[in-house]
Design an enzyme around this catalytic site. Structure first.
Site, PDB file in Angstrom:
ATOM      1  N   GLU A   1       0.840  -1.191   0.000  1.00 49.15           N
ATOM      2  CA  GLU A   1       0.000   0.000   0.000  1.00 49.15           C
ATOM      3  C   GLU A   1       0.880   1.249   0.000  1.00 49.15           C
ATOM      4  O   GLU A   1       1.865   1.320   0.740  1.00 49.15           O
ATOM      5  CB  GLU A   1      -0.907   0.022   1.234  1.00 49.15           C
ATOM      6  CG  GLU A   1      -1.960  -1.064   1.244  1.00 49.15           C
ATOM      7  CD  GLU A   1      -2.817  -1.001   2.503  1.00 49.15           C
ATOM      8  OE1 GLU A   1      -2.455  -0.234   3.421  1.00 49.15           O
ATOM      9  OE2 GLU A   1      -3.825  -1.723   2.577  1.00 49.15           O
ATOM     10  N   LYS A   2       0.520   2.217  -0.819  1.00 48.62           N
ATOM     11  CA  LYS A   2       1.225   3.506  -0.828  1.00 48.62           C
ATOM     12  C   LYS A   2       0.440   4.453   0.082  1.00 48.62           C
ATOM     13  O   LYS A   2      -0.576   5.011  -0.308  1.00 48.62           O
ATOM     14  CB  LYS A   2       1.319   4.071  -2.240  1.00 48.62           C
ATOM     15  CG  LYS A   2       2.196   5.308  -2.368  1.00 48.62           C
ATOM     16  CD  LYS A   2       2.331   5.722  -3.822  1.00 48.62           C
ATOM     17  CE  LYS A   2       3.264   6.918  -3.937  1.00 48.62           C
ATOM     18  NZ  LYS A   2       2.738   8.112  -3.257  1.00 48.62           N
TER      19      LYS A   2
END
Length: 756
Positions: free
Chosen positions: A102-103
């Site tokens: 996940e960014k």
């Protein structure tokens, strides 16, 4: 020689630098979204491919705060198209393992742990800055911020722990290398971020988004320890030796957990032909719904230790960022249309030469507000860059070429208030009045009373909310085209107005102006309307916008409720005579109620017959004051009697503050409010009861609201239990009304000196 393209590039570069400072250094609020920023960078790269705008990400902090980072924090190349994705995947062998992380949309930072035998660990914390220089924010660790558990670091410098306990996870070379380091330094890149649950529960009414909350605390001289305790450090990259790899990503995650930090959510995938931008986009949308944190993309990394490269100022080749991007297009402004809102505010709509974005033809975009139009010189002939993503309203990313001064046209009859322009005419235009009335009816859920129907009623002479609510259906049905309005729409509207709470009516009337809607109005305690402390509003707002007009707003709300109930009675019985249980709980005055003499308020006295002395008016009106919730004594003065009023009883649910979890019930909310209670959307320190649909014991995982109630020893009631209590209290009030109605006063009138 003048180069217009170079001039455009320099203008956009200044805009980018301003956006970088706002986003990375917390200098004011962010001036554009992530998507707008990415579109701006893409367009600048098209204008000047050698400018290096894609490689330089971030902003240098002020000179007084900047320090050189212990390790470069380079950015990532972004993938937006299938062609770019295919080209990147060609560099890696088939069936290679991919890490999809996940960014997170937080504040990037670097934590440096210096570990030595028989010494407490030394922890330093830095913001990313521009990737080379950042800000030392180690001081936050002394104010409540946590990046790990101190006791775990002792194990990390213990050679026996590495050999025995962790040896099954590490290869011999890594253990040997670690043991030989005289001073062990661990570099962990991570994100400072608040969970979505905590942000919605505690901070959503004070901050625009979670990132603004964290950025503000990071840049404050005196941060709030309570907020810092809610900020998580989420690690996503660990480096022990800046020159060589020492462990796999599985071991990296284990070490994150050993120091007490939860690593970023990661999924392992095999590189194959089935992986595409479409499948990544679907996965990103699912993670946005399920993730504990706000995310704005994915990080895709090849899981291969042999690809390790010492951190430098170049973007890594084995890792890329994936984001769902909207398309952009250049177009020309044809004109700016100014429309009035219900609050008399001019809202600009920018009309453009039609262009196609994502298969949709766009002919107009939002203009935000008057200041945006004025400062950016938007008018006929201006060249702009616009974007559209998904169902988002199209908007301008940047102004490439401003309009001539004479083509920037602002409303002539307007006055500036902040960033907006407001109507400043002597009479309220039809457009504003119709929008106000439409807002009133739609807010209360009245079907069919939209712009066209209300506009026709306005043209027929019904130019206020009161005029429509009090309309005579027999007269209205005679007007051509109004038969359905009179026979169907008005009766259903009366029901909604009659059952609305005082707070809902005030919000529907937009009584206190724009920016003060139902959520804020619900926090006003009707028993103490003059109180200067209201949740969600400043003291100045209450003093200047609420209290000065409270009595007038209250009188209007009372009249509307009374009018709607009278219309319903007239429809059912043909009589407008009020019933005994028709007193509204927030101080209604019926037409046949006469004001009684009182030192502080007006009590109601129902007159059924002339007084014994033959006076035309059974009660003598005196000076009135609308402090209708004041519990002082009152008397009814006539020539023959004086009636002392008993002290006002406390509403049965006053002091009860409820929060519903996993369901909504508008009718129940109205009933609770009528009984003196409150219903909030989110839990806070004022909540007394949390209401669930099911009875206990409660199954895990708990909702955030239920967990808060259990952790803080609040009452947890089932919906069935609450409804039974509300029904009991309503039945008690009905019995009290009937009892009072059967107790005549000495003057022959039934005096109601107590409000419910």
């Amino acid at each position: 020689m003048y180069d217009p393209q170079f001039e455009k590039y320099n203008q956009l570069l200044k805009l980018k630098e301003k956006a970088d400072k706002a986003y990375y250094n917390g200098v004011g609020d962010p001036i554009m979204s992530d998507e707008e920023y990415d579109n701006l960078v893409d367009y600048m790269d098209e204008l000047n491919p050698d400018g290096g705008v894609k490689t330089k990400v971030g902003a240098s902090p002020s000179r007084s705060k900047s320090v050189k980072l212990p390790m470069p924090m380079n950015s990532l190349d972004k993938i937006k198209t299938q062609h770019e994705f295919d080209n990147w995947m060609k560099n890696w062998k088939p069936k290679a393992m991919l890490l999809v992380k996940e960014k997170l949309d937080g504040v990037s930072c670097l934590a440096v742990f210096t570990l030595e035998q028989n010494k407490p660990p030394k922890i330093e914390l830095f913001t990313r800055g521009d990737g080379t220089t950042g800000t030392n924010i180690t001081r936050l660790l002394n104010h409540g911020l946590k990046v790990g558990n101190d006791y775990c670091f002792d194990d990390m410098v213990n050679e026996d722990k590495w050999t025995t306990d962790w040896g099954c996870y590490l290869n011999a070379e890594a253990i040997d290398h670690w043991k030989k380091l005289p001073v062990k330094k661990v570099y962990i890149r991570g994100e400072l971020i608040v969970t979505r649950k905590n942000f919605q529960t505690w901070y959503s009414n004070r901050f625009m988004n979670a990132r603004n909350l964290v950025s503000g605390q990071v840049n404050k001289k005196s941060p709030d320890p309570k907020i810092l305790q809610d900020i998580d450090f989420v690690p996503y990259d660990l480096v022990i030796d800046l020159k060589r790899p020492t462990m796999t990503h599985e071991v990296e995650h284990l070490l994150f957990r050993m120091i007490g930090a939860t690593p970023v959510y990661t999924r392992f995938l095999f590189l194959s032909d089935t992986i595409s931008t479409e499948s990544m986009a679907d996965y990103l949308e699912r993670r946005k719904e399920k993730s504990d944190y706000e995310i704005d993309g994915l990080v895709i990394q090849v899981d291969d230790d042999t690809l390790f490269a010492p951190p430098d100022n170049r973007n890594p080749k084995d890792t890329v960022a994936f984001k769902i991007m909207g398309t952009t297009a250049r177009t020309t402004v044809t004109h700016v249309e100014w429309n009035l809102s219900k609050g008399s505010k001019y809202k600009p709509t920018i009309h453009i030469t039609p262009v196609s974005l994502s298969g949709v033809t766009i002919s107009k975009v939002t203009g935000f507000h008057g200041k945006y139009i004025s400062e950016n010189k938007i008018g006929k002939g201006a060249v702009v860059l616009i974007t559209r993503s998904g169902e988002v309203i199209p908007h301008i990313v940047s102004v490439i070429s401003p309009a001539a001064k004479q083509d920037v046209l602002l409303p002539s009859n307007g006055v500036w208030k902040g960033v907006d322009i407001y109507y400043d005419g002597a009479e309220e235009p039809r457009e504003i009045t119709v929008k106000k009335m439409v807002h009133f009816f739609t807010s209360l859920g009245c079907l069919g009373l939209k712009t066209m129907t209300v506009g026709r009623l306005y043209d027929a002479g019904y130019r206020t909310v009161e005029a429509i609510v009090g309309a005579d259906t027999k007269k209205l049905v005679l007007i051509n085209g109004f038969r359905m309005v009179a026979q169907k729409l008005l009766p259903s509207m009366w029901v909604n107005v009659a059952k609305a709470t005082p707070h809902e009516l005030m919000a529907a009337l937009n009584a206190f102006g724009e920016g003060i809607g139902l959520r804020k109005i619900q926090n006003i305690d009707c028993s103490k309307p003059e109180a200067l402390e209201v949740i969600g509003m400043t003291k100045k707002t209450v003093e200047t916008r609420i209290w000065p007009i409270w009595n007038d707003v209250l009188a209007r709300v009372n009249a509307l409720s009374r009018m709607a109930k009278s219309q319903l009675r007239k429809q059912e019985t043909g009589s407008c005579e009020p019933e005994e249980d028709d007193d509204y709980n927030f101080g209604s005055y019926h037409p046949c109620h006469m004001p009684c003499q009182s030192s502080n308020k007006i009590w109601e006295c129902r007159s059924r017959s002339p007084s014994a002395a033959g006076s035309a008016s059974p009660c003598r009106p005196t000076k009135r004051r609308d402090d209708w919730f004041d519990s002082s004594e009152s008397s009814c003065a006539t020539e023959t009697c004086v009636v002392e009023s008993p002290p006002k009883k406390r509403p049965p649910m006053q002091g009860y503050v409820f929060v519903f979890t996993r369901f909504r019930d508008k009718d129940l909310e109205r009933q609770i409010t009528a009984l003196g209670g409150k219903v909030l959307n989110n839990v806070n320190q004022n909540v007394t009861h949390v209401i669930t649909k099911e009875k206990g014991p409660y199954k895990k995982p708990y909702t955030g609201k239920l967990k808060f109630a259990l952790d803080n020893n609040l009452f947890v009631w089932s919906l069935v239990h609450l409804k039974s209590i509300v029904a009991d209290e309503q039945e008690k009030l009905k019995r009290q009304r009937k009892c009072r109605a059967r107790s005549p006063s000495p003057c022959g009138t039934a005096c109601s000196t107590e409000r419910d």
